[in-house]
Design a protein around this motif. Structure first.
Motif, PDB file in Angstrom:
ATOM      1  N   LYS A  76      38.447  33.154  52.179  1.00  0.00           N
ATOM      2  CA  LYS A  76      37.502  34.244  51.906  1.00  0.00           C
ATOM      3  C   LYS A  76      38.131  35.597  52.226  1.00  0.00           C
ATOM      4  O   LYS A  76      37.973  36.572  51.475  1.00  0.00           O
ATOM      5  CB  LYS A  76      36.237  34.034  52.740  1.00  0.00           C
ATOM      6  N   ASN A  79      40.624  36.491  49.566  1.00  0.00           N
ATOM      7  CA  ASN A  79      39.902  36.908  48.356  1.00  0.00           C
ATOM      8  C   ASN A  79      39.421  38.354  48.482  1.00  0.00           C
ATOM      9  O   ASN A  79      39.570  39.162  47.556  1.00  0.00           O
ATOM     10  CB  ASN A  79      38.710  35.981  48.126  1.00  0.00           C
ATOM     11  N   GLN A  80      38.845  38.694  49.622  1.00  0.00           N
ATOM     12  CA  GLN A  80      38.339  40.049  49.829  1.00  0.00           C
ATOM     13  C   GLN A  80      39.468  41.069  49.828  1.00  0.00           C
ATOM     14  O   GLN A  80      39.314  42.183  49.294  1.00  0.00           O
ATOM     15  CB  GLN A  80      37.553  40.118  51.139  1.00  0.00           C
ATOM     16  N   VAL A  83      40.634  41.701  46.279  1.00  0.00           N
ATOM     17  CA  VAL A  83      39.710  42.624  45.615  1.00  0.00           C
ATOM     18  C   VAL A  83      40.009  44.060  46.026  1.00  0.00           C
ATOM     19  O   VAL A  83      39.998  44.983  45.200  1.00  0.00           O
ATOM     20  CB  VAL A  83      38.248  42.261  45.951  1.00  0.00           C
ATOM     21  N   THR A  84      40.328  44.250  47.289  1.00  0.00           N
ATOM     22  CA  THR A  84      40.610  45.598  47.794  1.00  0.00           C
ATOM     23  C   THR A  84      41.852  46.196  47.145  1.00  0.00           C
ATOM     24  O   THR A  84      41.831  47.344  46.684  1.00  0.00           O
ATOM     25  CB  THR A  84      40.791  45.567  49.323  1.00  0.00           C
ATOM     26  N   THR A  90      34.058  47.594  40.554  1.00  0.00           N
ATOM     27  CA  THR A  90      34.307  47.851  39.133  1.00  0.00           C
ATOM     28  C   THR A  90      34.125  49.332  38.830  1.00  0.00           C
ATOM     29  O   THR A  90      33.092  49.920  39.175  1.00  0.00           O
ATOM     30  CB  THR A  90      33.343  47.024  38.266  1.00  0.00           C
ATOM     31  N   HIS A 288      37.184  43.765  36.219  1.00  0.00           N
ATOM     32  CA  HIS A 288      36.382  43.469  37.410  1.00  0.00           C
ATOM     33  C   HIS A 288      37.312  42.920  38.495  1.00  0.00           C
ATOM     34  O   HIS A 288      37.753  41.762  38.396  1.00  0.00           O
ATOM     35  CB  HIS A 288      35.298  42.441  37.088  1.00  0.00           C
ATOM     36  N   GLU A 290      36.800  41.749  41.460  1.00  0.00           N
ATOM     37  CA  GLU A 290      36.352  40.529  42.138  1.00  0.00           C
ATOM     38  C   GLU A 290      36.538  39.311  41.242  1.00  0.00           C
ATOM     39  O   GLU A 290      36.859  38.222  41.735  1.00  0.00           O
ATOM     40  CB  GLU A 290      34.883  40.665  42.574  1.00  0.00           C
ATOM     41  N   ARG A 291      36.382  39.474  39.935  1.00  0.00           N
ATOM     42  CA  ARG A 291      36.571  38.335  39.023  1.00  0.00           C
ATOM     43  C   ARG A 291      38.054  37.989  38.902  1.00  0.00           C
ATOM     44  O   ARG A 291      38.407  36.810  38.841  1.00  0.00           O
ATOM     45  CB  ARG A 291      35.990  38.658  37.647  1.00  0.00           C
ATOM     46  N   ALA A 293      40.360  38.497  41.189  1.00  0.00           N
ATOM     47  CA  ALA A 293      40.752  37.854  42.444  1.00  0.00           C
ATOM     48  C   ALA A 293      40.297  36.398  42.453  1.00  0.00           C
ATOM     49  O   ALA A 293      41.026  35.506  42.906  1.00  0.00           O
ATOM     50  CB  ALA A 293      40.154  38.611  43.626  1.00  0.00           C
ATOM     51  N   SER A 294      39.098  36.143  41.960  1.00  0.00           N
ATOM     52  CA  SER A 294      38.584  34.776  41.914  1.00  0.00           C
ATOM     53  C   SER A 294      39.447  33.893  41.024  1.00  0.00           C
ATOM     54  O   SER A 294      39.741  32.740  41.367  1.00  0.00           O
ATOM     55  CB  SER A 294      37.136  34.796  41.411  1.00  0.00           C
ATOM     56  N   ASP A 301      35.995  32.025  36.702  1.00  0.00           N
ATOM     57  CA  ASP A 301      35.365  33.302  36.362  1.00  0.00           C
ATOM     58  C   ASP A 301      34.144  32.997  35.497  1.00  0.00           C
ATOM     59  O   ASP A 301      34.119  33.261  34.303  1.00  0.00           O
ATOM     60  CB  ASP A 301      36.366  34.195  35.620  1.00  0.00           C
TER      61      ASP A 301
END
Length: 530
Positions: A76, A79-80, A83-84, A90, A288, A290-291, A293-294, A301
């Motif tokens: 987690k 992942n965060q 995103v950073t 977005t 996006h 976060e998408r 990174a996922s 996604d």
């Protein structure tokens, strides 16, 4: 593009799974693996250092040590942090209070600015705007003609008063284009500027002059995601010489390592706003973080998959198809229409790649091609309308004709018909609870609602059929939970995608995931025609 990075990160996390407590040595080993993965992906060294430092500090903190599952907590955190460094939230375009909004595209030659102008114009049109593309690249041979062709395909207007090929003043064209847009009531102006093979003084001066005369609301730096570390150097040069408010990544469908995407936003402080993933005009969308990174972490996604399904499937069409399924009136013609609509969403392997857990099945995904879908479509198209409506009339001679017309074997025709009939039976059992691709479960099916009552009643009366009725109830309820979305799964997903479950690719390919049985196993039933 991020396959190698995803594989290395998964390897780093695998060493943490199953441990109830993480030691300092575990954290250091995982950090070392993650560092190597990022460096191999061509991520800039300053970004790697910042990323590893943040992950290591948070992994040693209370949120991991007090967690019941520290390995998942570390994932987690990674992942965060991904995103950073990808820009955080977005980013959206800023539109001028008084139209037109001016968007200036800048970047090196070969990054795909002209094609991107058409994609952006098409996207803006879909958002309800009236964009105008401006041919201000007057140096590259046929750049003006290319923009005109792309604009025609996108269905948007283009302003091209000069022929280009070294003729005309790009600064004057850009200035006049803004006035032209005001007169013709275009609310967005997209200016395509010239690029160079490398950063030079003339390029910067021309881009700065166009910026000064148009006063753009957004300056988008277009960068080829495949050029690695050079992307960071070029971005910094444009930031110093012209300035830009956002980044657009092109060629994300390439096979490069993709480190540029993870470096540009962090080092320049400018967000990645759009991403281009192919040559087609619709291979373009908002970026996006976060998408992305996922997907890098192999988590799929699903949101993007749902959005694509919503674009491809019309609500009225979905409702009508659901009604046919509920009434057991779903025919091969309906199935053909559904398959063709799915194809509009993009390559099948790409769609499956957006599903959670598919990151662990890259080799299987690589073997899935759209030819499998095309084979099913060819079989159905080789039938007459009467045969599609009532497959029972397909006797031996008719099946042989269909096989010859579609270039397959009679065995494959039989497989499709058998699986389609099985799927119709399942649809009838789930009447009232089945949605269409992209849809959701509207409620339990009639079988799922009634069967439990029968089971309870049988048990109270001591009926020896109680156990069988209860089993039937459980089976119907399970089918009802899986109903909706792509036929056989919730919210547009194939069966077997419940929480914590991985899809069975062989089931998808061999028939359990689509009405009509999906696609025959590769190579099966391809012997001499009978």
């Amino acid at each position: 593009m991020f396959d190698t990075l995803s594989s290395r990160l998964d390897k780093a996390f695998s060493s943490l799974r199953g441990k109830g407590r993480l030691s300092e040595a575990d954290i250091n080993a995982a950090a070392r693996e993650i560092r190597v993965a990022l460096l191999e992906a061509d991520v800039a060294l300053p970004v790697v250092r910042a990323f590893i430092g943040a992950v290591r500090e948070r992994a040693r903190g209370e949120e991991v040590s007090a967690s019941l599952n520290p390995a998942q907590q570390v994932i987690k955190i990674v992942n965060q942090e991904l995103v950073t460094i990808l820009g955080g939230g977005t980013a959206t375009l800023r539109f001028a209070r008084t139209p037109p909004t001016v968007i200036l595209l800048a970047g090196l030659q070969g990054t795909g600015k002209t094609t991107l102008a058409g994609k952006l114009g098409r996207w803006l049109k879909e958002q309800g705007h009236t964009p105008l593309l401006v041919a201000a690249d007057l140096q590259r041979p046929n750049a003006v003609t290319q923009l005109q062709v792309v604009a025609g395909r996108a269905g948007v207007d283009v302003y091209a008063p000069e022929p280009g090929n070294g003729v005309g003043d790009p600064v004057a064209v850009a200035r006049d284009a803004v006035e032209h847009a005001r007169r013709r009531l275009h609310d967005v102006v997209v200016v395509d500027t010239a690029g160079r093979l490398g950063v030079d003084t003339e390029l910067m001066r021309q881009a700065a002059d166009i910026r000064d005369v148009t006063s753009p609301d957004e300056i988008l730096f277009v960068v080829d995601a495949m050029i690695g570390q050079d992307a960071v150097t070029t971005a910094q040069a444009f930031a110093d010489g012209v300035g830009f408010t956002g980044v657009v990544l092109t060629k994300l469908d390439g096979d490069a390592r993709g480190g540029a995407a993870l470096s540009v936003a962090h080092l320049t402080g400018r967000p990645i706003m759009f991403a281009s993933t192919g040559e087609a005009l619709d291979d373009f969308d908002v970026f996006h973080p976060e998408r992305m990174a996922s997907r890098i972490l192999g988590m799929g996604d699903v949101l993007t998959l749902i959005e694509q399904a919503e674009k491809a499937f019309e609500a009225e069409q979905a409702e009508a198809m659901a009604a046919k399924m509920a009434a057991a009136e779903f025919t091969l013609s309906d199935f053909l229409e559904q398959m063709l609509t799915v194809r509009k969403m993009g390559p099948i392997a790409n769609l499956l790649g957006m599903l959670p857990g598919m990151g662990q099945m890259k080799e299987q995904l690589a073997q899935i091609g759209d030819r499998d879908v095309d084979r099913v479509v060819a079989i159905i198209r080789s039938m007459t309308p009467a045969e599609r409506d009532d497959p029972r009339i397909l006797q031996a001679s008719r099946k042989a004709r269909v096989a010859r017309g579609s270039g397959v074997t009679v065995t494959e025709v039989n497989q499709l018909l058998d699986r389609f009939e099985e799927a119709r039976k399942v649809m009838k059992q789930m009447a009232g609870g089945l949605g269409m691709p992209g849809g959701a479960l509207r409620g339990k099916s009639a079988a799922a609602r009634k069967a439990p009552k029968k089971a309870k009643g049988a048990k109270r009366k001591g009926n020896p059929a109680a156990r069988a009725a209860q089993t039937q109830a459980q089976r119907a309820a399970a089918e009802a939970r899986r109903a909706g979305g792509l036929p056989g799964g919730p919210d547009g997903l194939p069966p077997g995608l419940g929480e914590g479950e991985l899809p069975d690719l062989s089931a998808l390919m061999h028939g359990e995931g689509l009405p009509g049985g999906g696609f025959p196993p590769p190579g099966q039933g391809r012997g001499r025609r009978r």
